[in-house]
Design a protein around this motif. Structure first.
Motif, PDB file in Angstrom:
ATOM      1  N   LEU A 165      16.064 -32.740  34.629  1.00  0.00           N
ATOM      2  CA  LEU A 165      17.017 -31.765  34.093  1.00  0.00           C
ATOM      3  C   LEU A 165      18.448 -32.284  34.221  1.00  0.00           C
ATOM      4  CD1 LEU A 165      15.501 -28.416  35.423  1.00  0.00           C
ATOM      5  CD2 LEU A 165      15.751 -29.077  33.023  1.00  0.00           C
ATOM      6  N   GLU A 166      18.769 -32.818  35.402  1.00  0.00           N
ATOM      7  CA  GLU A 166      20.124 -33.329  35.617  1.00  0.00           C
ATOM      8  C   GLU A 166      20.446 -34.487  34.687  1.00  0.00           C
ATOM      9  OE1 GLU A 166      20.369 -34.106  39.824  1.00  0.00           O
ATOM     10  OE2 GLU A 166      20.690 -31.972  40.280  1.00  0.00           O
ATOM     11  N   SER A 167      19.465 -35.344  34.410  1.00  0.00           N
ATOM     12  CA  SER A 167      19.731 -36.475  33.516  1.00  0.00           C
ATOM     13  C   SER A 167      20.003 -36.008  32.089  1.00  0.00           C
ATOM     14  CB  SER A 167      18.584 -37.478  33.547  1.00  0.00           C
ATOM     15  OG  SER A 167      17.425 -36.942  32.933  1.00  0.00           O
ATOM     16  N   ASP A 168      19.549 -34.791  31.749  1.00  0.00           N
ATOM     17  CA  ASP A 168      19.807 -34.219  30.423  1.00  0.00           C
ATOM     18  C   ASP A 168      20.999 -33.262  30.426  1.00  0.00           C
ATOM     19  OD1 ASP A 168      17.754 -35.609  29.165  1.00  0.00           O
ATOM     20  OD2 ASP A 168      16.274 -34.048  29.594  1.00  0.00           O
ATOM     21  N   GLY A 169      21.688 -33.165  31.585  1.00  0.00           N
ATOM     22  CA  GLY A 169      22.905 -32.350  31.644  1.00  0.00           C
ATOM     23  C   GLY A 169      22.703 -30.920  32.106  1.00  0.00           C
ATOM     24  N   VAL A 208      18.206 -22.302  34.806  1.00  0.00           N
ATOM     25  CA  VAL A 208      18.516 -23.610  34.240  1.00  0.00           C
ATOM     26  C   VAL A 208      19.843 -23.414  33.522  1.00  0.00           C
ATOM     27  CG1 VAL A 208      17.827 -25.392  32.609  1.00  0.00           C
ATOM     28  CG2 VAL A 208      16.093 -24.233  33.980  1.00  0.00           C
ATOM     29  N   GLU A 209      20.865 -24.119  34.007  1.00  0.00           N
ATOM     30  CA  GLU A 209      22.202 -23.943  33.456  1.00  0.00           C
ATOM     31  C   GLU A 209      22.660 -25.235  32.788  1.00  0.00           C
ATOM     32  OE1 GLU A 209      24.726 -22.502  36.582  1.00  0.00           O
ATOM     33  OE2 GLU A 209      23.548 -20.650  36.797  1.00  0.00           O
ATOM     34  N   ALA A 210      23.198 -25.071  31.593  1.00  0.00           N
ATOM     35  CA  ALA A 210      23.666 -26.221  30.819  1.00  0.00           C
ATOM     36  C   ALA A 210      25.057 -26.635  31.250  1.00  0.00           C
ATOM     37  CB  ALA A 210      23.671 -25.872  29.332  1.00  0.00           C
ATOM     38  N   GLY A 211      25.235 -27.935  31.448  1.00  0.00           N
ATOM     39  CA  GLY A 211      26.554 -28.490  31.699  1.00  0.00           C
ATOM     40  C   GLY A 211      27.240 -28.767  30.374  1.00  0.00           C
ATOM     41  N   PRO A 212      28.471 -29.251  30.422  1.00  0.00           N
ATOM     42  CA  PRO A 212      29.233 -29.463  29.188  1.00  0.00           C
ATOM     43  C   PRO A 212      28.629 -30.514  28.254  1.00  0.00           C
ATOM     44  CG  PRO A 212      30.413 -30.361  31.081  1.00  0.00           C
ATOM     45  CD  PRO A 212      29.230 -29.605  31.609  1.00  0.00           C
ATOM     46  N   ASP A 213      27.877 -31.462  28.800  1.00  0.00           N
ATOM     47  CA  ASP A 213      27.289 -32.527  27.976  1.00  0.00           C
ATOM     48  C   ASP A 213      25.773 -32.416  27.892  1.00  0.00           C
ATOM     49  OD1 ASP A 213      29.804 -33.732  27.509  1.00  0.00           O
ATOM     50  OD2 ASP A 213      29.703 -34.716  29.466  1.00  0.00           O
ATOM     51  N   ALA A 214      25.241 -31.191  28.035  1.00  0.00           N
ATOM     52  CA  ALA A 214      23.792 -30.986  28.035  1.00  0.00           C
ATOM     53  C   ALA A 214      23.186 -31.339  26.683  1.00  0.00           C
ATOM     54  CB  ALA A 214      23.466 -29.543  28.388  1.00  0.00           C
ATOM     55  N   LEU A 256      13.178 -16.279  35.331  1.00  0.00           N
ATOM     56  CA  LEU A 256      13.707 -17.538  34.832  1.00  0.00           C
ATOM     57  C   LEU A 256      14.804 -17.288  33.818  1.00  0.00           C
ATOM     58  CD1 LEU A 256      13.603 -20.646  34.591  1.00  0.00           C
ATOM     59  CD2 LEU A 256      11.806 -20.349  32.868  1.00  0.00           C
ATOM     60  N   SER A 257      16.008 -17.775  34.119  1.00  0.00           N
ATOM     61  CA  SER A 257      17.121 -17.732  33.166  1.00  0.00           C
ATOM     62  C   SER A 257      17.199 -19.107  32.525  1.00  0.00           C
ATOM     63  CB  SER A 257      18.427 -17.430  33.884  1.00  0.00           C
ATOM     64  OG  SER A 257      18.396 -16.167  34.460  1.00  0.00           O
ATOM     65  N   TYR A 258      17.307 -19.113  31.225  1.00  0.00           N
ATOM     66  CA  TYR A 258      17.277 -20.359  30.457  1.00  0.00           C
ATOM     67  C   TYR A 258      18.448 -20.350  29.481  1.00  0.00           C
ATOM     68  CZ  TYR A 258      13.891 -24.156  29.434  1.00  0.00           C
ATOM     69  OH  TYR A 258      13.222 -25.343  29.355  1.00  0.00           O
ATOM     70  N   PRO A 259      19.041 -21.484  29.196  1.00  0.00           N
ATOM     71  CA  PRO A 259      20.151 -21.509  28.233  1.00  0.00           C
ATOM     72  C   PRO A 259      19.670 -21.085  26.846  1.00  0.00           C
ATOM     73  CG  PRO A 259      19.881 -23.653  29.320  1.00  0.00           C
ATOM     74  CD  PRO A 259      18.736 -22.807  29.723  1.00  0.00           C
ATOM     75  N   GLU A 260      20.571 -20.505  26.101  1.00  0.00           N
ATOM     76  CA  GLU A 260      20.281 -20.166  24.710  1.00  0.00           C
ATOM     77  C   GLU A 260      20.004 -21.451  23.946  1.00  0.00           C
ATOM     78  OE1 GLU A 260      20.634 -17.112  22.856  1.00  0.00           O
ATOM     79  OE2 GLU A 260      20.671 -16.057  24.767  1.00  0.00           O
ATOM     80  N   MET A 261      18.921 -21.451  23.183  1.00  0.00           N
ATOM     81  CA  MET A 261      18.586 -22.632  22.394  1.00  0.00           C
ATOM     82  C   MET A 261      19.082 -22.418  20.964  1.00  0.00           C
ATOM     83  SD  MET A 261      17.011 -24.444  24.647  1.00  0.00           S
ATOM     84  CE  MET A 261      16.115 -25.703  23.777  1.00  0.00           C
ATOM     85  N   GLU A 262      19.813 -23.389  20.465  1.00  0.00           N
ATOM     86  CA  GLU A 262      20.269 -23.302  19.080  1.00  0.00           C
ATOM     87  C   GLU A 262      19.131 -23.676  18.157  1.00  0.00           C
ATOM     88  OE1 GLU A 262      23.822 -25.385  18.126  1.00  0.00           O
ATOM     89  OE2 GLU A 262      24.770 -24.857  20.029  1.00  0.00           O
ATOM     90  N   SER A 263      18.959 -22.889  17.105  1.00  0.00           N
ATOM     91  CA  SER A 263      17.921 -23.239  16.133  1.00  0.00           C
ATOM     92  C   SER A 263      18.532 -24.135  15.065  1.00  0.00           C
ATOM     93  CB  SER A 263      17.351 -21.965  15.492  1.00  0.00           C
ATOM     94  OG  SER A 263      18.396 -21.204  14.935  1.00  0.00           O
ATOM     95  N   HIS A 264      17.734 -25.095  14.624  1.00  0.00           N
ATOM     96  CA  HIS A 264      18.232 -26.060  13.615  1.00  0.00           C
ATOM     97  C   HIS A 264      17.478 -25.855  12.335  1.00  0.00           C
ATOM     98  CE1 HIS A 264      20.545 -28.121  16.626  1.00  0.00           C
ATOM     99  NE2 HIS A 264      19.476 -28.198  17.410  1.00  0.00           N
TER     100      HIS A 264
END
Length: 85
Positions: free
Chosen positions: A20-24, A40-46, A77-85
């Protein structure tokens, strides 16, 4: 739940922290009444496309804890919002 249980949960989930850390992302494990709150919290460069879907990650977390002898009243479990493409 006592601090020893949270410490043990963190130890069991340590193998998930590195990827997880290697992916930000950061993995946060806290007591939440009789269960655990895992974020799971997203960093600025996640890496937005690097996370597995939340239900799969929840299953991995639950199984990892159960295999380690920890069966909590529940895992939130809290998870970052996933952007849909």
């Amino acid at each position: 739940m006592n601090d020893v249980d949270v410490t043990r949960a963190r130890e069991l989930l340590a193998d998930l922290r590195g990827p997880l850390e290697s992916d930000g992302y950061a993995l946060i494990v806290e007591a939440d009444g009789p269960g655990l709150r895992i974020s799971v919290e997203a960093g600025p460069d996640a890496c937005a496309g690097c996370l597995v879907p939340q239900p799969l990650f929840a299953n991995i977390v639950t199984k990892t804890l159960a295999d380690g002898g920890l069966d909590f009243g529940g895992v939130e479990l809290s998870y970052p919002e996933m952007e849909s493409h």
